[in-house]
Design a protein around this motif. Sequence first.
Motif, short mmCIF file in Angstrom:
data_model
loop_
_atom_site.label_atom_id
_atom_site.label_comp_id
_atom_site.label_asym_id
_atom_site.label_seq_id
_atom_site.Cartn_x
_atom_site.Cartn_y
_atom_site.Cartn_z
N GLY A 40 0.81 -1.21 0.00
CA GLY A 40 0.00 0.00 0.00
C GLY A 40 0.85 1.27 0.00
O GLY A 40 0.52 2.24 -0.69
N CYS A 41 1.96 1.24 0.75
CA CYS A 41 2.88 2.39 0.76
C CYS A 41 3.48 2.63 -0.62
O CYS A 41 3.64 3.77 -1.05
N ILE A 42 3.83 1.54 -1.31
CA ILE A 42 4.42 1.67 -2.65
C ILE A 42 3.40 2.28 -3.61
O ILE A 42 3.72 3.19 -4.39
N VAL A 43 2.15 1.77 -3.57
CA VAL A 43 1.12 2.30 -4.46
C VAL A 43 0.88 3.78 -4.19
O VAL A 43 0.79 4.61 -5.11
N LEU A 44 0.78 4.14 -2.90
CA LEU A 44 0.55 5.54 -2.56
C LEU A 44 1.74 6.40 -2.97
O LEU A 44 1.56 7.53 -3.45
N ALA A 45 2.96 5.89 -2.79
CA ALA A 45 4.14 6.65 -3.20
C ALA A 45 4.14 6.89 -4.70
O ALA A 45 4.49 7.99 -5.16
N ILE A 46 3.73 5.88 -5.47
CA ILE A 46 3.66 6.05 -6.93
C ILE A 46 2.64 7.13 -7.29
O ILE A 46 2.89 7.99 -8.16
N ILE A 47 1.48 7.10 -6.62
CA ILE A 47 0.45 8.10 -6.91
C ILE A 47 0.95 9.51 -6.58
O ILE A 47 0.74 10.46 -7.35
N ILE A 48 1.64 9.65 -5.45
CA ILE A 48 2.16 10.97 -5.06
C ILE A 48 3.23 11.43 -6.04
O ILE A 48 3.27 12.61 -6.43
N ILE A 49 4.12 10.52 -6.46
CA ILE A 49 5.16 10.89 -7.42
C ILE A 49 4.55 11.30 -8.76
O ILE A 49 4.97 12.29 -9.38
N VAL A 50 3.56 10.53 -9.21
CA VAL A 50 2.88 10.88 -10.47
C VAL A 50 2.22 12.24 -10.37
O VAL A 50 2.29 13.06 -11.29
N ALA A 51 1.58 12.52 -9.22
CA ALA A 51 0.94 13.82 -9.03
C ALA A 51 1.98 14.95 -9.03
O ALA A 51 1.75 16.01 -9.64
N ALA A 52 3.11 14.71 -8.39
CA ALA A 52 4.14 15.75 -8.31
C ALA A 52 4.79 16.01 -9.67
O ALA A 52 5.18 17.15 -9.96
N LEU A 53 4.92 14.97 -10.50
CA LEU A 53 5.62 15.10 -11.79
C LEU A 53 4.67 15.09 -12.97
O LEU A 53 5.09 14.84 -14.10
N ALA A 54 3.39 15.34 -12.73
CA ALA A 54 2.40 15.25 -13.81
C ALA A 54 2.74 16.16 -14.98
O ALA A 54 2.59 15.78 -16.15
N SER A 55 3.19 17.36 -14.69
CA SER A 55 3.50 18.29 -15.78
C SER A 55 4.68 17.84 -16.62
O SER A 55 4.86 18.32 -17.75
N VAL A 56 5.49 16.91 -16.07
CA VAL A 56 6.67 16.43 -16.79
C VAL A 56 6.39 15.13 -17.53
O VAL A 56 6.80 14.94 -18.68
N ILE A 57 5.67 14.19 -16.86
CA ILE A 57 5.51 12.85 -17.43
C ILE A 57 4.20 12.65 -18.17
O ILE A 57 4.04 11.65 -18.87
N ALA A 58 3.25 13.57 -18.03
CA ALA A 58 1.97 13.42 -18.74
C ALA A 58 2.21 13.51 -20.25
O ALA A 58 2.89 14.44 -20.72
N PRO A 59 1.67 12.59 -21.03
CA PRO A 59 1.93 12.60 -22.48
C PRO A 59 1.27 13.76 -23.21
O PRO A 59 1.73 14.16 -24.29
N TYR A 60 0.18 14.30 -22.65
CA TYR A 60 -0.54 15.39 -23.31
C TYR A 60 -0.96 16.43 -22.27
O TYR A 60 -1.11 16.10 -21.08
N PRO A 61 -1.18 17.67 -22.68
CA PRO A 61 -1.79 18.65 -21.76
C PRO A 61 -3.19 18.17 -21.36
O PRO A 61 -3.90 17.58 -22.18
N PRO A 62 -3.61 18.42 -20.13
CA PRO A 62 -4.86 17.83 -19.64
C PRO A 62 -6.13 18.41 -20.26
O PRO A 62 -7.15 17.73 -20.31
N ASN A 63 -6.07 19.65 -20.75
CA ASN A 63 -7.29 20.31 -21.21
C ASN A 63 -7.29 20.63 -22.70
O ASN A 63 -8.18 21.34 -23.17
N VAL A 64 -6.31 20.12 -23.43
CA VAL A 64 -6.26 20.37 -24.86
C VAL A 64 -7.22 19.43 -25.58
O VAL A 64 -7.14 18.20 -25.43
N GLN A 65 -8.15 20.01 -26.33
CA GLN A 65 -9.15 19.22 -27.04
C GLN A 65 -8.67 18.85 -28.44
O GLN A 65 -8.00 19.64 -29.10
N SER A 66 -9.02 17.63 -28.84
CA SER A 66 -8.70 17.15 -30.18
C SER A 66 -9.96 16.50 -30.75
O SER A 66 -10.23 15.32 -30.51
N LEU A 67 -10.76 17.29 -31.47
CA LEU A 67 -12.06 16.81 -31.93
C LEU A 67 -11.96 15.69 -32.96
O LEU A 67 -12.94 14.99 -33.21
#
Length: 300
Positions: A40-67
Amino acid sequence: MTEMPVETVRAPRSAAAFRAIGTLFRIGREMTREPLGFAGCIVLAIIIIVAALASVIAPYPPNVQSLGEVLQPPSWAHWAGTDEFGRDILSRLMFGAQITIRTVFSVCIIIGPIGLAIGVIAGFFGGRIDAVLMRATDIVLSFPALVLALGFAAAMGAGLNTAVIAISLTSWPPIARLARAEALVVRRTDYVAAARLYGASRMRLLFLYIAPMCIPSVIVRLTLNMATITLTAASLGFLGLGAQPPAPEWGAMIASGRKFMLDYWWVAVMPGIAILLTSLAFNIIGDAMRDILDPRYDRS
């Protein structure tokens, strides 16, 4: 008459601080020996790391629309698919983790000190003070937490800050009751009696000798509450009272994807899985910490 050495006078307070710190270190050490809790600690640590680095590791901007990519199923280009506006769901989940983690920890930072202070004061002083504080706690507990949070959020207006305040107003009573129970036990211990004999004032006894001993149990309770806070925050977002669009809040993502569930299941299922994993990780960690602090717990 000779003066009492300063070290002797301070011994009870030092004992309280060292015992509280030692309990926290023991929790961390024993957690590594608890497979489920460690997972459980590992899963939570992964979620926190992903949240902290979202702007770096996210493949796309979160609100950019592609119709041209509306409601695409999971693929190598979009691992979690796309929503009704062509936005990448995985990227939105990563940025949504920031909102969820910030909400959970903001609520805990608020309700932890409030619940600890109310509970310790009630348990230490007793009498009318205890009766008044506990009756107020019982009044809040008599209402379903989610319904009460919905009422506060609706009255104060929709928004992320409103959701944090609404959840905080309904989540402190269990912390207060636990802290009171701990204070009732700690105030009868030998080192508190010794500090009282040395002339320690009531405020000194309360905040330097009794409160530190209640902190480990409060931390465990807060960890267990984090799962409930996650679900409550998602519920407020689902009903439109949490973070407002286009913010990628997980509950709001489920609400927007529910009308597509029959044909495009991933739009609502993916944020649901994120909520499930986060709340499950908090629950597992809390259960493991509770077992570690249980007097009957034995690792031998």
